[in-house]
Design a protein around this motif. Structure first.
Motif, PDB file in Angstrom:
ATOM      1  N   VAL A 137      -1.525  23.251  16.731  1.00  0.00           N
ATOM      2  CA  VAL A 137      -0.777  24.210  15.903  1.00  0.00           C
ATOM      3  C   VAL A 137       0.180  23.522  14.932  1.00  0.00           C
ATOM      4  O   VAL A 137       1.162  24.118  14.500  1.00  0.00           O
ATOM      5  N   MET A 138      -0.109  22.263  14.570  1.00  0.00           N
ATOM      6  CA  MET A 138       0.771  21.537  13.655  1.00  0.00           C
ATOM      7  C   MET A 138       0.917  22.250  12.312  1.00  0.00           C
ATOM      8  O   MET A 138       2.021  22.430  11.800  1.00  0.00           O
ATOM      9  N   ALA A 139      -0.230  22.627  11.716  1.00  0.00           N
ATOM     10  CA  ALA A 139      -0.173  23.291  10.407  1.00  0.00           C
ATOM     11  C   ALA A 139       0.567  24.610  10.512  1.00  0.00           C
ATOM     12  O   ALA A 139       1.354  24.970   9.638  1.00  0.00           O
ATOM     13  N   SER A 140       0.326  25.333  11.596  1.00  0.00           N
ATOM     14  CA  SER A 140       0.970  26.635  11.776  1.00  0.00           C
ATOM     15  C   SER A 140       2.480  26.486  11.939  1.00  0.00           C
ATOM     16  O   SER A 140       3.257  27.248  11.353  1.00  0.00           O
ATOM     17  N   ALA A 141       2.899  25.500  12.744  1.00  0.00           N
ATOM     18  CA  ALA A 141       4.338  25.283  12.954  1.00  0.00           C
ATOM     19  C   ALA A 141       5.015  24.864  11.653  1.00  0.00           C
ATOM     20  O   ALA A 141       6.090  25.366  11.296  1.00  0.00           O
ATOM     21  N   ASN A 142       4.364  23.943  10.923  1.00  0.00           N
ATOM     22  CA  ASN A 142       4.905  23.479   9.658  1.00  0.00           C
ATOM     23  C   ASN A 142       5.030  24.622   8.658  1.00  0.00           C
ATOM     24  O   ASN A 142       6.058  24.794   7.996  1.00  0.00           O
ATOM     25  N   ALA A 143       3.973  25.441   8.578  1.00  0.00           N
ATOM     26  CA  ALA A 143       3.969  26.551   7.627  1.00  0.00           C
ATOM     27  C   ALA A 143       4.926  27.653   8.053  1.00  0.00           C
ATOM     28  O   ALA A 143       5.518  28.319   7.206  1.00  0.00           O
ATOM     29  N   LEU A 144       5.067  27.855   9.361  1.00  0.00           N
ATOM     30  CA  LEU A 144       5.984  28.882   9.852  1.00  0.00           C
ATOM     31  C   LEU A 144       7.416  28.554   9.433  1.00  0.00           C
ATOM     32  O   LEU A 144       8.141  29.408   8.906  1.00  0.00           O
ATOM     33  N   ILE A 145       7.809  27.304   9.645  1.00  0.00           N
ATOM     34  CA  ILE A 145       9.158  26.864   9.277  1.00  0.00           C
ATOM     35  C   ILE A 145       9.357  26.944   7.763  1.00  0.00           C
ATOM     36  O   ILE A 145      10.359  27.466   7.274  1.00  0.00           O
ATOM     37  N   MET A 146       8.365  26.457   7.040  1.00  0.00           N
ATOM     38  CA  MET A 146       8.453  26.469   5.586  1.00  0.00           C
ATOM     39  C   MET A 146       8.404  27.900   5.044  1.00  0.00           C
ATOM     40  O   MET A 146       9.182  28.287   4.173  1.00  0.00           O
ATOM     41  N   GLY A 147       7.470  28.703   5.585  1.00  0.00           N
ATOM     42  CA  GLY A 147       7.268  30.056   5.087  1.00  0.00           C
ATOM     43  C   GLY A 147       8.452  30.969   5.333  1.00  0.00           C
ATOM     44  O   GLY A 147       8.930  31.650   4.423  1.00  0.00           O
ATOM     45  N   VAL A 148       8.942  30.988   6.574  1.00  0.00           N
ATOM     46  CA  VAL A 148      10.095  31.837   6.897  1.00  0.00           C
ATOM     47  C   VAL A 148      11.314  31.380   6.103  1.00  0.00           C
ATOM     48  O   VAL A 148      12.075  32.195   5.570  1.00  0.00           O
ATOM     49  N   GLY A 149      11.491  30.053   6.022  1.00  0.00           N
ATOM     50  CA  GLY A 149      12.628  29.509   5.269  1.00  0.00           C
ATOM     51  C   GLY A 149      12.573  29.911   3.809  1.00  0.00           C
ATOM     52  O   GLY A 149      13.573  30.339   3.221  1.00  0.00           O
ATOM     53  N   GLU A 150      11.382  29.786   3.194  1.00  0.00           N
ATOM     54  CA  GLU A 150      11.254  30.129   1.780  1.00  0.00           C
ATOM     55  C   GLU A 150      11.358  31.637   1.573  1.00  0.00           C
ATOM     56  O   GLU A 150      11.938  32.090   0.582  1.00  0.00           O
ATOM     57  N   LEU A 151      10.790  32.435   2.497  1.00  0.00           N
ATOM     58  CA  LEU A 151      10.794  33.884   2.332  1.00  0.00           C
ATOM     59  C   LEU A 151      12.216  34.446   2.360  1.00  0.00           C
ATOM     60  O   LEU A 151      12.632  35.172   1.450  1.00  0.00           O
ATOM     61  N   ILE A 152      12.963  34.108   3.410  1.00  0.00           N
ATOM     62  CA  ILE A 152      14.331  34.623   3.521  1.00  0.00           C
ATOM     63  C   ILE A 152      15.253  33.899   2.540  1.00  0.00           C
ATOM     64  O   ILE A 152      16.110  34.505   1.892  1.00  0.00           O
ATOM     65  N   GLY A 153      15.044  32.583   2.418  1.00  0.00           N
ATOM     66  CA  GLY A 153      15.867  31.804   1.495  1.00  0.00           C
ATOM     67  C   GLY A 153      15.677  32.211   0.044  1.00  0.00           C
ATOM     68  O   GLY A 153      16.564  32.014  -0.787  1.00  0.00           O
ATOM     69  N   ALA A 154      14.504  32.816  -0.275  1.00  0.00           N
ATOM     70  CA  ALA A 154      14.233  33.228  -1.654  1.00  0.00           C
ATOM     71  C   ALA A 154      15.264  34.218  -2.160  1.00  0.00           C
ATOM     72  O   ALA A 154      15.614  34.220  -3.349  1.00  0.00           O
ATOM     73  N   PHE A 155      15.768  35.050  -1.255  1.00  0.00           N
ATOM     74  CA  PHE A 155      16.731  36.056  -1.688  1.00  0.00           C
ATOM     75  C   PHE A 155      18.063  35.416  -2.108  1.00  0.00           C
ATOM     76  O   PHE A 155      18.842  36.033  -2.833  1.00  0.00           O
ATOM     77  N   SER A 156      18.283  34.185  -1.653  1.00  0.00           N
ATOM     78  CA  SER A 156      19.463  33.449  -2.111  1.00  0.00           C
ATOM     79  C   SER A 156      19.376  33.178  -3.603  1.00  0.00           C
ATOM     80  O   SER A 156      20.383  33.208  -4.318  1.00  0.00           O
ATOM     81  N   ILE A 157      18.140  32.930  -4.097  1.00  0.00           N
ATOM     82  CA  ILE A 157      17.944  32.661  -5.520  1.00  0.00           C
ATOM     83  C   ILE A 157      18.262  33.920  -6.328  1.00  0.00           C
ATOM     84  O   ILE A 157      18.990  33.881  -7.325  1.00  0.00           O
ATOM     85  N   GLY A 158      17.697  35.055  -5.886  1.00  0.00           N
ATOM     86  CA  GLY A 158      17.962  36.313  -6.582  1.00  0.00           C
ATOM     87  C   GLY A 158      19.426  36.698  -6.543  1.00  0.00           C
ATOM     88  O   GLY A 158      20.001  37.121  -7.555  1.00  0.00           O
ATOM     89  N   PHE A 159      20.049  36.533  -5.375  1.00  0.00           N
ATOM     90  CA  PHE A 159      21.468  36.836  -5.211  1.00  0.00           C
ATOM     91  C   PHE A 159      22.321  35.950  -6.116  1.00  0.00           C
ATOM     92  O   PHE A 159      23.289  36.409  -6.740  1.00  0.00           O
ATOM     93  N   SER A 160      21.945  34.671  -6.218  1.00  0.00           N
ATOM     94  CA  SER A 160      22.705  33.727  -7.056  1.00  0.00           C
ATOM     95  C   SER A 160      22.591  34.077  -8.532  1.00  0.00           C
ATOM     96  O   SER A 160      23.545  33.897  -9.293  1.00  0.00           O
ATOM     97  N   GLY A 161      21.399  34.583  -8.950  1.00  0.00           N
ATOM     98  CA  GLY A 161      21.239  35.012 -10.336  1.00  0.00           C
ATOM     99  C   GLY A 161      22.163  36.172 -10.677  1.00  0.00           C
ATOM    100  O   GLY A 161      22.763  36.206 -11.757  1.00  0.00           O
TER     101      GLY A 161
END
Length: 416
Positions: free
Chosen positions: A341-365
Motif C-alpha cells: 500500500v505504498m502508493a496508496s499511503a503516499n497518495a492519501l497523505i498528499m491527497g488529503v493534505g492538498e485537498l484540505i490545504g487547498a482552501f488555504s490558498i482560496g482563503f489567502s486570496g
C-alpha cells in the motif's frame, strides 16, 4: 552479479526519468504563478480569482492522487496509468496558452491538477519497488529534487524571459513539450510492476478496509495532519510569492525570475541535504527541526518586505519549504506501512493534505483582497507552526542506529 547490475541500471534510469518528469510537472504548477503578473494584463483577475484558480488546481490534484493510487495498487497497470496521466498533463499545459477568461483557466487548470496528481504517488511506488534499501531515501530525494532543479532553479528564468520577450502564452508551450517527451520515454523505459497472484485473488489486495487500516497507523495519521498544514502553506506561498515580490517588494518580473532561480539553486541543496540529514539524525528530529526553520522565510518577508536582507533569507532558507515534503510524504510513510500500500499511503497523505490545504490558498486570496498581499505571509508561518506542534506526535521510523547497536552487541558477545 549481472542481474544486480541490470537492476541498478534500471533503478538509475527510473530516477532520472522521474526526476525530469516531476521537474517539468512542478514547473507547470509554478508557471501559472510566475506568469500571473503578465496574465492579469490580458485577463481580468483579482487576488480572489487567482486564489480560486490555484485552489481548484490543487483540489483536482488532491482528489485524483488517492483514487488512482489505490487503483494502481489493486489492479496494476501502473505504467499505462503513468503514461496517460503524463500525456494528458502535457496536452492541458499546452491548451492553457489559449486562455481568454477566468472560467477557461479555472476549468483547464482544475483538470490539469487532476492529471498531475496521478503521477508522483505512482512514480514513488514504482521506484520503491526497484530501489535497494540503502538507496531508497536518496532516490526519493533525487526525484523530488527535479522540482527544485527544473521547477524552481532553471524554469523561472526561462519562463519569465519567454513571457517578456514574446508572450506569456508561449511559456506554456515550452512547458508542455518536455512533458510530452517524458510520456513517450515512459512507454519505452518503464517496466510494468506485476501484481502478485495473492493480490489478484483478493487475499491481500488493497481494499477500503486496507486503506482504513493504514489510517490507524499513527505515523500515517500524523503525516496526513502535517500535510494538511504544510501543503496549504507551501502552495499559498508559491501561488502568491511572485505577485508579492513584484507588487510589495517592487521587483521587476525579470528580477523576480532571477531571485526565484537563485532560490531554486539553493533548494536543490536542501532537497538533497534534508533526506540525507534525516538518515543521520532521525526522521522525527529532522521533521520537527525543518518545520521550525520553514517559519523563518515568510515571517521575514512579512516583517521586512522591502529589505534586501529578506531576499537573501528567501534565497538561502526558502528552499526548506519545498524540500522537506520528502520526509512526511514519502520517507516516513514508506517506512511505516506494507509495500503493498505504498502508493496508496503516499497518495492519501498528499491527497488529503492538498485537498484540505487547498482552501488555504482560496482563503489567502480573499485576505489579500481585503487587507493586502502582506496578509498571505502571515498565514504561511502560522500554518507551519501548527504542523511543528503536530510533528511531536511522530514515532521514529529510522532503524539504522538501533540495528548498528544490536550488531555491535552481537559481535562483542563471546561465543559459547
Amino acid at each position: 552479479m549481472g542481474l544486480l547490475k541490470k537492476g541498478i541500471k534500471y533503478e538509475t534510469k527510473l530516477v532520472m526519468l522521474f526526476f525530469v518528469a516531476w521537474g517539468f510537472l512542478y514547473l507547470d504548477r509554478q508557471a501559472i504563478s510566475m506568469l500571473m503578473p503578465m496574465i492579469i494584463e490580458d485577463i481580468a483577475l483579482n487576488n480572489t480569482k487567482i486564489g480560486q484558480i490555484n485552489m481548484w488546481q490543487t483540489i483536482g490534484f488532491a482528489i485524483s492522487a488517492p483514487i488512482f493510487a489505490v487503483l494502481s495498487d489493486r489492479l496494476g497497470h501502473k505504467k499505462q496509468i503513468l503514461f496517460w496521466a503524463t500525456l494528458v498533463t502535457s496536452i492541458l499545459a499546452l491548451i492553457t496558452m489559449f486562455a481568454g477568461s477566468f472560467n477557461y483557466l479555472l476549468i483547464v487548470r482544475t483538470l490539469l491538477g487532476a492529471s498531475e496528481g496521478i503521477i508522483l504517488p505512482i512514480s514513488i511506488s514504482m521506484l520503491a519497488a526497484v530501489s535497494r534499501p540503502t538507496t531508497l531515501g536518496r532516490n526519493m530525494g533525487l526525484v523530488y529534487a527535479g522540482a527544485a532543479v527544473i521547477g524552481v532553479a532553471i524554469g523561472p528564468v526561462v519562463v519569465t524571459q519567454l513571457g517578456e520577450l514574446f508572450d506569456w502564452r508561449y511559456a506554456f508551450l515550452f512547458v508542455s513539450v518536455p512533458s510530452f517527451i517524458a510520456a513517450l520515454l515512459m512507454l519505452k523505459v518503464v517496466k510494468e510492476v506485476e501484481v502478485s497472484p495473492n493480490a489478484v485473488a483478493g487475499t491481500s489486495a488493497v481494499t477500503v478496509s486496507t486503506i482504513l487500516s493504514g489510517l490507524k497507523n499513527r505515523n500515517i495519521l500524523i503525516c496526513t495532519l502535517i500535510s494538511v498544514f504544510c501543503m496549504g502553506a507551501m502552495w499559498t506561498f508559491n501561488s502568491f510569492l511572485p505577485l508579492y515580490l513584484t507588487q510589495i517588494s517592487m521587483l521587476s518580473i525579470t528580477q523576480m525570475g532571477i531571485v526565484f532561480s537563485l532560490f531554486g539553486l539553493l533548494t536543490i541543496m536542501w532537497q538533497i541535504f534534508i533526506p540525507y540529514s534525516s538518515d543521520k539524525i532521525g526522521r522525527k528530529p529532522a521533521m520537527t527541526g525543518y518545520l521550525a526553520m520553514a517559519m523563518v522565510t515568510p515571517l521575514v518577508l512579512f516583517l521586512f518586505p522591502n529589505s534586501a536582507a529578506s531576499l537573501v533569507i528567501l534565497v538561502l532558507f526558502g528552499g526548506i519549504i519545498l524540500a522537506m515534503n520528502t520526509i512526511y510524504q514519502s520517507i516516513i510513510p514508506v517506512e511505516s506501512v506494507s509495500p503493498l500500500v505504498m502508493a496508496s499511503a503516499n497518495a492519501l497523505i498528499m491527497g488529503v493534505g492538498e485537498l484540505i490545504g487547498a482552501f488555504s490558498i482560496g482563503f489567502s486570496g480573499v485576505l489579500a483582497d481585503a487587507y493586502s498581499l502582506t496578509a498571505v505571509m502571515l498565514v504561511v508561518p502560522i500554518s507551519y507552526f501548527i504542523a511543528f506542534l503536530i510533528s511531536f506526535g511522530l514515532i521514529e521510523t529510522l532503524r539504522t542506529k538501533s540495528v548498528a547497536k544490536e550488531q555491535a552487541l552481537v559481535k562483542a558477545t563471546p561465543e559459547a
